[in-house]
Design an enzyme around this catalytic site. Structure first.
Site, mmCIF file in Angstrom:
data_model
loop_
_atom_site.group_PDB
_atom_site.id
_atom_site.type_symbol
_atom_site.label_atom_id
_atom_site.label_comp_id
_atom_site.label_asym_id
_atom_site.label_seq_id
_atom_site.Cartn_x
_atom_site.Cartn_y
_atom_site.Cartn_z
ATOM 1 N N GLU A 10 35.737 46.129 45.137
ATOM 2 C CA GLU A 10 36.516 46.574 46.295
ATOM 3 C C GLU A 10 37.992 46.330 46.046
ATOM 4 O O GLU A 10 38.374 45.168 45.826
ATOM 5 C CB GLU A 10 36.055 45.813 47.537
ATOM 6 N N HIS B 29 37.460 49.256 54.234
ATOM 7 C CA HIS B 29 37.149 47.993 54.912
ATOM 8 C C HIS B 29 37.837 47.934 56.282
ATOM 9 O O HIS B 29 38.591 47.008 56.586
ATOM 10 C CB HIS B 29 37.581 46.804 54.044
ATOM 11 N N ARG C 198 28.899 43.450 53.070
ATOM 12 C CA ARG C 198 29.563 43.075 51.821
ATOM 13 C C ARG C 198 29.108 44.027 50.724
ATOM 14 O O ARG C 198 27.918 44.326 50.604
ATOM 15 C CB ARG C 198 29.235 41.625 51.425
#
Length: 322
Positions: A261, A280, A233
């Site tokens: 993000e 990601h 994360r």
């Protein structure tokens, strides 16, 4: 889940297999619960969910009075579950185990690149090929794993099986020295891990106490030429501090997740040649998404047969899950 996700996660062959165990409600597959007619949800006993599924709040659950189990064809269920769901006694299963394989494989590839200082070599390439004496190999590198999570343990297993002879360090407050040794690692405090590791790979869950776990003080402990990998994360790492360390040329960074993000288009990390930022993608992608659907279908079959679920998520475990 949305249609674009469902087509990859639950292709026709898997839907047919699911239909061997349960009666598929017309219109439920490829639909989002917040867009599905009440009549369809009213009959549902099992819900197969995935990315794009809205939170199962009391309002949504009121439309599904017969719902007894949720098979989540993705990883984390934190954005899906609600107090109302647990209070109803609805069983929840996650396909996190199926999603773990691609993340582990992605991370192991990044560790190999980082241990060999690949980004530094690529950045210097226009100046000419490096002399052999200045080249970096992976053998005997010290790799620090932050968090003995499902992914962290998988990465440790992969590194143990490597012929590079890595020295493995582990920082996790919930793991004993004996458990760490069983994983092939030496348990150390985070500061010591940062000081001793050539490569630091982050695999902790994002909790209030782990936010910015890798802050400026910890990043400064990583020796010159070291690397940070984050496939967990983004908020586990202090982005501003990492940017400063990488801009100085001291550290390399391999980031599949960031905070925020995605990063703004003009963010300095995106322009640095010693930083690799990917969107990601460490988890299941493309053809790998079928693994998640297969897991959910298998879980549904087990539930119908009265067998224990392999991916059942307990309410009390959420505090330590990603």
């Amino acid at each position: 889940m949305g249609p674009e996700v469902a087509e990859l996660v639950l292709p026709e062959a898997l839907r047919e297999r699911l239909g061997e165990h349960v009666r598929l409600a017309p219109g439920l597959v490829n639909a989002r619960p917040d867009h599905t007619s009440p009549d369809v949800l009213a009959d549902a006993e099992i819900l197969v969910s995935g990315w794009g599924c809205p939170r199962l709040t009391a309002d949504v659950l009121a439309r599904a009075p017969r719902l007894r189990a949720v098979m989540h064809a993705a990883g984390s269920v934190k954005s899906l579950v609600s107090d109302a769901l647990w209070e109803r006694g609805i069983v929840v299963s996650s396909a996190a185990d199926a999603n773990a394989g691609p993340v582990v494989a992605h991370t192991l590839a990044l560790i190999t690149l980082a241990a060999r200082r690949t980004l530094a070599a690529a950045a210097d390439h226009p100046k000419g090929w490096p002399a052999f004496r200045s080249r970096t190999g992976a053998d005997a590198s010290t790799v620090g794993i932050v968090g003995a999570s499902r992914i962290g343990r998988g990465v440790l297993a992969g590194l143990r099986g490597s012929d590079a002879g890595y020295e493995l360090l582990l920082s996790d407050p919930y793991v004993t020295d004996e458990e760490a040794r069983a994983l092939g690692a030496t348990r150390v405090a985070l500061a010591e891990l940062c000081r001793r590791s050539t490569v630091v790979s982050v695999h902790a869950p994002l909790l209030p106490e782990t936010e910015r776990l890798l802050d400026g003080r910890m990043l400064a402990l990583i020796s010159d030429g070291g690397a940070l990998i984050n496939t967990a994360r983004g908020a586990l790492v202090d982005t501003e501090a990492l940017t400063a360390e990488c801009a100085s040329g001291r550290l390399e960074a391999y980031l599949d997740v960031t905070d925020p993000e995605p990063l703004p288009p003009a963010h300095p990390l995106l322009a640095l040649r010693n930083v690799l930022v990917t969107p990601h993608i460490a988890g299941a992608q493309g053809s790998e998404l079928r693994r998640l659907g297969q897991y959910a279908v298998d879980e549904a079959a087990r539930w119908v047969a009265g067998e224990p679920l392999h991916g059942e998520v307990a309410r009390h475990s959420l505090v330590r899950l990603a």
